[in-house]
Write a protein that holds these residues in place. Structure first.
Motif, PDB file in Angstrom:
ATOM      1  N   GLU A 152      36.433  41.321  28.057  1.00 61.27           N
ATOM      2  CA  GLU A 152      35.357  42.295  27.848  1.00 61.27           C
ATOM      3  C   GLU A 152      35.167  43.120  29.114  1.00 61.27           C
ATOM      4  OE1 GLU A 152      32.036  39.780  27.101  1.00 61.27           O
ATOM      5  OE2 GLU A 152      32.897  38.942  25.270  1.00 61.27           O
ATOM      6  N   GLN A 153      35.024  44.425  28.955  1.00 64.06           N
ATOM      7  CA  GLN A 153      34.767  45.323  30.075  1.00 64.06           C
ATOM      8  C   GLN A 153      33.267  45.622  30.123  1.00 64.06           C
ATOM      9  OE1 GLN A 153      37.237  46.262  32.201  1.00 64.06           O
ATOM     10  NE2 GLN A 153      38.643  45.041  30.969  1.00 64.06           N
ATOM     11  N   HIS A 154      32.686  45.549  31.319  1.00 65.96           N
ATOM     12  CA  HIS A 154      31.250  45.768  31.500  1.00 65.96           C
ATOM     13  C   HIS A 154      31.001  46.668  32.699  1.00 65.96           C
ATOM     14  CE1 HIS A 154      30.048  42.564  28.692  1.00 65.96           C
ATOM     15  NE2 HIS A 154      31.085  41.904  29.164  1.00 65.96           N
ATOM     16  N   SER A 155      29.762  47.167  32.773  1.00 66.53           N
ATOM     17  CA  SER A 155      29.332  47.887  33.971  1.00 66.53           C
ATOM     18  C   SER A 155      27.933  47.418  34.346  1.00 66.53           C
ATOM     19  CB  SER A 155      29.345  49.404  33.745  1.00 66.53           C
ATOM     20  OG  SER A 155      28.445  49.764  32.738  1.00 66.53           O
ATOM     21  N   LEU A 156      27.618  47.535  35.608  1.00 68.02           N
ATOM     22  CA  LEU A 156      26.308  47.163  36.146  1.00 68.02           C
ATOM     23  C   LEU A 156      25.870  48.280  37.084  1.00 68.02           C
ATOM     24  CD1 LEU A 156      24.026  45.058  36.660  1.00 68.02           C
ATOM     25  CD2 LEU A 156      25.411  44.262  38.583  1.00 68.02           C
ATOM     26  N   ASP A 157      24.747  48.898  36.745  1.00 67.76           N
ATOM     27  CA  ASP A 157      24.236  50.002  37.564  1.00 67.76           C
ATOM     28  C   ASP A 157      23.254  49.493  38.604  1.00 67.76           C
ATOM     29  OD1 ASP A 157      25.665  51.998  36.220  1.00 67.76           O
ATOM     30  OD2 ASP A 157      24.149  52.112  34.647  1.00 67.76           O
ATOM     31  N   THR A 158      23.468  49.901  39.842  1.00 66.99           N
ATOM     32  CA  THR A 158      22.529  49.665  40.930  1.00 66.99           C
ATOM     33  C   THR A 158      22.158  51.040  41.491  1.00 66.99           C
ATOM     34  OG1 THR A 158      24.148  49.541  42.727  1.00 66.99           O
ATOM     35  CG2 THR A 158      23.748  47.510  41.478  1.00 66.99           C
ATOM     36  N   PRO A 159      21.155  51.144  42.342  1.00 69.22           N
ATOM     37  CA  PRO A 159      20.809  52.461  42.893  1.00 69.22           C
ATOM     38  C   PRO A 159      21.957  53.118  43.674  1.00 69.22           C
ATOM     39  CG  PRO A 159      19.000  50.933  43.239  1.00 69.22           C
ATOM     40  CD  PRO A 159      20.161  50.124  42.717  1.00 69.22           C
ATOM     41  N   ALA A 160      22.843  52.335  44.256  1.00 66.74           N
ATOM     42  CA  ALA A 160      23.905  52.898  45.091  1.00 66.74           C
ATOM     43  C   ALA A 160      25.274  52.924  44.424  1.00 66.74           C
ATOM     44  CB  ALA A 160      24.002  52.113  46.396  1.00 66.74           C
ATOM     45  N   VAL A 161      25.545  51.952  43.540  1.00 69.79           N
ATOM     46  CA  VAL A 161      26.899  51.785  43.010  1.00 69.79           C
ATOM     47  C   VAL A 161      26.845  51.438  41.525  1.00 69.79           C
ATOM     48  CG1 VAL A 161      29.037  50.432  43.213  1.00 69.79           C
ATOM     49  CG2 VAL A 161      27.699  50.940  45.258  1.00 69.79           C
ATOM     50  N   ARG A 162      27.778  51.996  40.760  1.00 72.36           N
ATOM     51  CA  ARG A 162      27.974  51.577  39.372  1.00 72.36           C
ATOM     52  C   ARG A 162      29.223  50.700  39.343  1.00 72.36           C
ATOM     53  NH1 ARG A 162      28.839  54.673  33.624  1.00 72.36           N
ATOM     54  NH2 ARG A 162      28.049  52.882  32.474  1.00 72.36           N
ATOM     55  N   PHE A 163      28.990  49.386  39.239  1.00 74.05           N
ATOM     56  CA  PHE A 163      30.083  48.413  39.264  1.00 74.05           C
ATOM     57  C   PHE A 163      30.741  48.289  37.893  1.00 74.05           C
ATOM     58  CE2 PHE A 163      27.540  47.032  42.863  1.00 74.05           C
ATOM     59  CZ  PHE A 163      28.510  46.726  43.800  1.00 74.05           C
ATOM     60  N   ARG A 164      32.053  48.159  37.874  1.00 77.66           N
ATOM     61  CA  ARG A 164      32.821  47.849  36.667  1.00 77.66           C
ATOM     62  C   ARG A 164      33.409  46.458  36.873  1.00 77.66           C
ATOM     63  NH1 ARG A 164      32.379  49.854  32.122  1.00 77.66           N
ATOM     64  NH2 ARG A 164      34.567  49.682  31.684  1.00 77.66           N
ATOM     65  N   TYR A 165      33.333  45.635  35.822  1.00 77.04           N
ATOM     66  CA  TYR A 165      33.884  44.294  35.906  1.00 77.04           C
ATOM     67  C   TYR A 165      34.366  43.839  34.541  1.00 77.04           C
ATOM     68  CZ  TYR A 165      29.329  42.667  34.146  1.00 77.04           C
ATOM     69  OH  TYR A 165      28.207  42.464  33.393  1.00 77.04           O
ATOM     70  N   ALA A 166      35.219  42.834  34.546  1.00 77.70           N
ATOM     71  CA  ALA A 166      35.778  42.263  33.326  1.00 77.70           C
ATOM     72  C   ALA A 166      35.358  40.805  33.231  1.00 77.70           C
ATOM     73  CB  ALA A 166      37.297  42.369  33.341  1.00 77.70           C
ATOM     74  N   VAL A 167      35.171  40.319  31.992  1.00 80.42           N
ATOM     75  CA  VAL A 167      34.773  38.937  31.741  1.00 80.42           C
ATOM     76  C   VAL A 167      35.642  38.388  30.620  1.00 80.42           C
ATOM     77  CG1 VAL A 167      32.890  37.395  31.084  1.00 80.42           C
ATOM     78  CG2 VAL A 167      32.392  39.474  32.359  1.00 80.42           C
ATOM     79  N   ALA A 168      36.097  37.133  30.780  1.00 81.88           N
ATOM     80  CA  ALA A 168      36.892  36.480  29.733  1.00 81.88           C
ATOM     81  C   ALA A 168      36.706  34.975  29.815  1.00 81.88           C
ATOM     82  CB  ALA A 168      38.372  36.820  29.885  1.00 81.88           C
ATOM     83  N   GLY A 169      36.842  34.302  28.677  1.00 84.68           N
ATOM     84  CA  GLY A 169      36.861  32.847  28.620  1.00 84.68           C
ATOM     85  C   GLY A 169      35.495  32.193  28.637  1.00 84.68           C
ATOM     86  N   ASP A 170      35.532  30.860  28.593  1.00 85.83           N
ATOM     87  CA  ASP A 170      34.339  30.021  28.624  1.00 85.83           C
ATOM     88  C   ASP A 170      34.587  28.837  29.542  1.00 85.83           C
ATOM     89  OD1 ASP A 170      32.567  31.311  26.731  1.00 85.83           O
ATOM     90  OD2 ASP A 170      34.031  30.739  25.209  1.00 85.83           O
ATOM     91  N   GLY A 171      33.531  28.368  30.174  1.00 84.88           N
ATOM     92  CA  GLY A 171      33.628  27.214  31.067  1.00 84.88           C
ATOM     93  C   GLY A 171      33.005  27.534  32.403  1.00 84.88           C
ATOM     94  N   PRO A 172      33.320  26.713  33.424  1.00 90.19           N
ATOM     95  CA  PRO A 172      32.786  26.959  34.765  1.00 90.19           C
ATOM     96  C   PRO A 172      33.226  28.338  35.268  1.00 90.19           C
ATOM     97  CG  PRO A 172      33.830  24.805  34.657  1.00 90.19           C
ATOM     98  CD  PRO A 172      34.152  25.509  33.374  1.00 90.19           C
ATOM     99  N   PRO A 173      32.346  29.059  35.962  1.00 92.06           N
ATOM    100  CA  PRO A 173      32.692  30.420  36.384  1.00 92.06           C
ATOM    101  C   PRO A 173      33.701  30.471  37.526  1.00 92.06           C
ATOM    102  CG  PRO A 173      30.548  29.815  37.224  1.00 92.06           C
ATOM    103  CD  PRO A 173      30.991  28.691  36.326  1.00 92.06           C
ATOM    104  N   VAL A 174      34.539  31.503  37.477  1.00100.15           N
ATOM    105  CA  VAL A 174      35.466  31.853  38.556  1.00100.15           C
ATOM    106  C   VAL A 174      35.307  33.354  38.776  1.00100.15           C
ATOM    107  CG1 VAL A 174      37.893  32.079  39.218  1.00100.15           C
ATOM    108  CG2 VAL A 174      37.136  30.054  37.990  1.00100.15           C
ATOM    109  N   VAL A 175      35.128  33.772  40.033  1.00 96.05           N
ATOM    110  CA  VAL A 175      34.969  35.187  40.363  1.00 96.05           C
ATOM    111  C   VAL A 175      36.201  35.646  41.135  1.00 96.05           C
ATOM    112  CG1 VAL A 175      33.565  36.905  41.566  1.00 96.05           C
ATOM    113  CG2 VAL A 175      32.465  34.957  40.435  1.00 96.05           C
ATOM    114  N   LEU A 176      36.832  36.722  40.652  1.00 92.46           N
ATOM    115  CA  LEU A 176      38.015  37.295  41.290  1.00 92.46           C
ATOM    116  C   LEU A 176      37.638  38.646  41.883  1.00 92.46           C
ATOM    117  CD1 LEU A 176      40.542  36.579  38.400  1.00 92.46           C
ATOM    118  CD2 LEU A 176      40.135  35.192  40.442  1.00 92.46           C
ATOM    119  N   VAL A 177      37.843  38.798  43.186  1.00 94.91           N
ATOM    120  CA  VAL A 177      37.521  40.047  43.880  1.00 94.91           C
ATOM    121  C   VAL A 177      38.780  40.507  44.612  1.00 94.91           C
ATOM    122  CG1 VAL A 177      36.045  41.171  45.580  1.00 94.91           C
ATOM    123  CG2 VAL A 177      35.134  39.288  44.199  1.00 94.91           C
ATOM    124  N   PRO A 178      39.353  41.647  44.208  1.00 91.52           N
ATOM    125  CA  PRO A 178      40.556  42.126  44.883  1.00 91.52           C
ATOM    126  C   PRO A 178      40.228  42.680  46.264  1.00 91.52           C
ATOM    127  CG  PRO A 178      39.835  43.733  43.292  1.00 91.52           C
ATOM    128  CD  PRO A 178      38.924  42.542  43.148  1.00 91.52           C
TER     129      PRO A 178
END
Length: 92
Positions: free
Chosen positions: A24-50
């Protein structure tokens, strides 16, 4: 002669997982930045930051591999991929 880093079509097809998870593709708006991120799967979270100019799609195979056991979040940092800086005063 094959170029390094390239995978032939046949080899690539054999390495594909049997189950394909929806990313799933998502976005999160903040006052300074509009972040784009992807989410997939179920279970304990893992965050990938290039890093170093990469973006979330750098991890497309990793997301697929981890998403059968984890909830995977892959984010585009500010100024990379689909994330936009909306405040000109934003800086690191």
């Amino acid at each position: 002669m094959r170029r390094p880093g390239r995978i032939g079509k046949r080899a690539n097809q054999r390495s594909m997982p049997e189950v394909v998870h929806v990313v799933e593709q998502h976005s999160l708006d903040t006052p300074a930045v509009r972040f784009r991120y992807a989410v997939a799967g179920d279970g304990p979270p893992v965050v990938l930051v290039p890093g170093s100019g990469g973006w979330k799609l750098t991890f497309h195979r990793v997301i697929t591999a981890l998403s059968d056991r984890h909830r995977v979040f892959a984010v585009d940092p500010p100024g990379q991929g689909g994330t936009r800086v909306v405040d000109p005063a934003f800086g690191y």
